[in-house]
Design an enzyme around this catalytic site. Sequence first.
Site, mmCIF file in Angstrom:
data_model
loop_
_atom_site.group_PDB
_atom_site.id
_atom_site.type_symbol
_atom_site.label_atom_id
_atom_site.label_comp_id
_atom_site.label_asym_id
_atom_site.label_seq_id
_atom_site.Cartn_x
_atom_site.Cartn_y
_atom_site.Cartn_z
ATOM 1 C CG HIS A 1 -2.059 -0.933 1.144
ATOM 2 N ND1 HIS A 1 -3.092 -0.943 2.049
ATOM 3 C CD2 HIS A 1 -2.353 -1.893 0.218
ATOM 4 C CE1 HIS A 1 -3.967 -1.875 1.709
ATOM 5 N NE2 HIS A 1 -3.543 -2.467 0.614
ATOM 6 C CE1 TYR B 1 -4.764 3.278 9.467
ATOM 7 C CE2 TYR B 1 -5.174 3.189 11.830
ATOM 8 C CZ TYR B 1 -4.509 2.733 10.710
ATOM 9 O OH TYR B 1 -3.568 1.727 10.837
ATOM 10 C CE LYS C 1 4.863 2.628 13.530
ATOM 11 N NZ LYS C 1 5.289 2.308 12.185
ATOM 12 N N PRO D 1 -3.086 -0.634 19.213
ATOM 13 C CG PRO D 1 -4.965 -1.906 18.691
ATOM 14 C CD PRO D 1 -4.271 -1.257 19.836
ATOM 15 C CE1 TYR E 1 -0.833 3.370 10.079
ATOM 16 C CE2 TYR E 1 0.385 2.330 8.293
ATOM 17 C CZ TYR E 1 -0.701 2.367 9.148
ATOM 18 O OH TYR E 1 -1.657 1.379 9.065
#
Length: 385
Positions: free
Chosen positions: A72, A195, A292, A288, A378
Amino acid sequence: MRTQVAIIGAGPAGLLLSHLLAQGGVDSVVLETRSQEYVASRIRAGILEQSSVDLLTEVGLGDRLRAEGHEHRGIYLNFAGERHHLDFVDLAGRTVWVYGQTEVQKDLVAAGTADARYEVTDVQLHDVESDRPYVTYLDAGGAAQRLDADVIAGCDGSFGPSRQAVPAEHFERTYPYSWLGILADVAPSTDELIYAWHANGFALHSMRSPTVSRLYLQVPNGTDPASWPDERIWDELAVRLGHGQDGWKLTPGPITEKSVLPMRSYVQTPMRHGRLFLAGDAAHIVPPTGAKGLNLAIADVSLLSTALVALLNRRDPALADAYSDDALRRVWRCTHFSWWMTTMLHTSGDPFDAQLQLSQLRWVTTSNAGATGLAENYAGLPIGF
Ligand code: RFL
Ligand code: PHB
């Protein structure tokens, strides 16, 4: 029985450590309380950072990942009725991969490098402050066993005995919410993860494959999954993820797994006591939201394996002495990032918090500096950061 490294726990940290040590010429034995099937079927993490993918590839564990995993470029953030894409390739020059922890675990088992003993009980650590530590346990048949080692690696997660054997300081933060997670036999309704901030609470649309979706809803601590029938889950996911927004649709499907996960930040310092070294969830837990946990476990054992090969095969203690400090730099960075993502996206019920969160979300989606900070964290810092 004698080995160079006694590894407690056959999760990703323990099995990967054993694999990396074998490649460096160090032998190890892995002790695990659960069955191999149970460990391999636990549904957990879904996202690998670029550096985790690179490491797994370098050590011969990347073939299926690269064939079946999905790369992604970024993620979507959804809030205030708008969807924004953050492109990690443009922002930070890195990608992330969707590849379930269950698949990483299967690849580690298939590699067959670890000498793992499953279904052992009563694992106890002894003399970790001496240079002759050992572990006692009952094997799968109930017989008492003793494993002598040069070093013990505690990879037994947050409830194992290793953490308790370190008389150390710990830092902890609990959160007033949990995630209700589902796995569903339906094609993901999105090409990359969403998200979502919503006044009703956070939601996440993730995935495992082109036919399996993984989704989460923020729920109060102590929520009984039975109070969320399938239809209620899909209705609430649709509201929070923005069904109908710019024509986007969430497609529901049969739910095959449903569970509630509490959230915690926890860091144990130092990550070493005498001849005992901690790695992965045994040393730290992150909520979560930043994806990570698995990546930190991989980064820890990458550092630890190099340090133990130098210590045990070249009698050079420098990297082993530096291990805890080296690992904790990344641990604290990821602890901060996971806390930050969590507190930016979950509603607390306080209207002042909500305005700060929306302001922060506007900043990370409109400012190049804000977006780059999120993307760098991220997509992950290089191993050795
Ligand atoms: P594990 O996987 O918990 O493995 C520890 C192993 O030790 C065994 N054990 C013992 N063995 C011997 N003797 C004892 N007394 C023992 N006590 C326990 C356990 O049975 C187990 O097999 O820890 P490890 O290897 O450090 O790996 C860490 C990861 O599993 C964890 O950080 C991630 O799953 C966290 N996580 C995520 N991480 C990500 O990077 N990306 C994600 O998207 C992500 N999503 C998640 C997650 C964790 C979740 N849950 C349920 C914890 C989503 C979820 C829902
Ligand atoms: C998952 O797919 O399980 C997942 C993905 C991203 C997260 C957490 C969990 O931040």
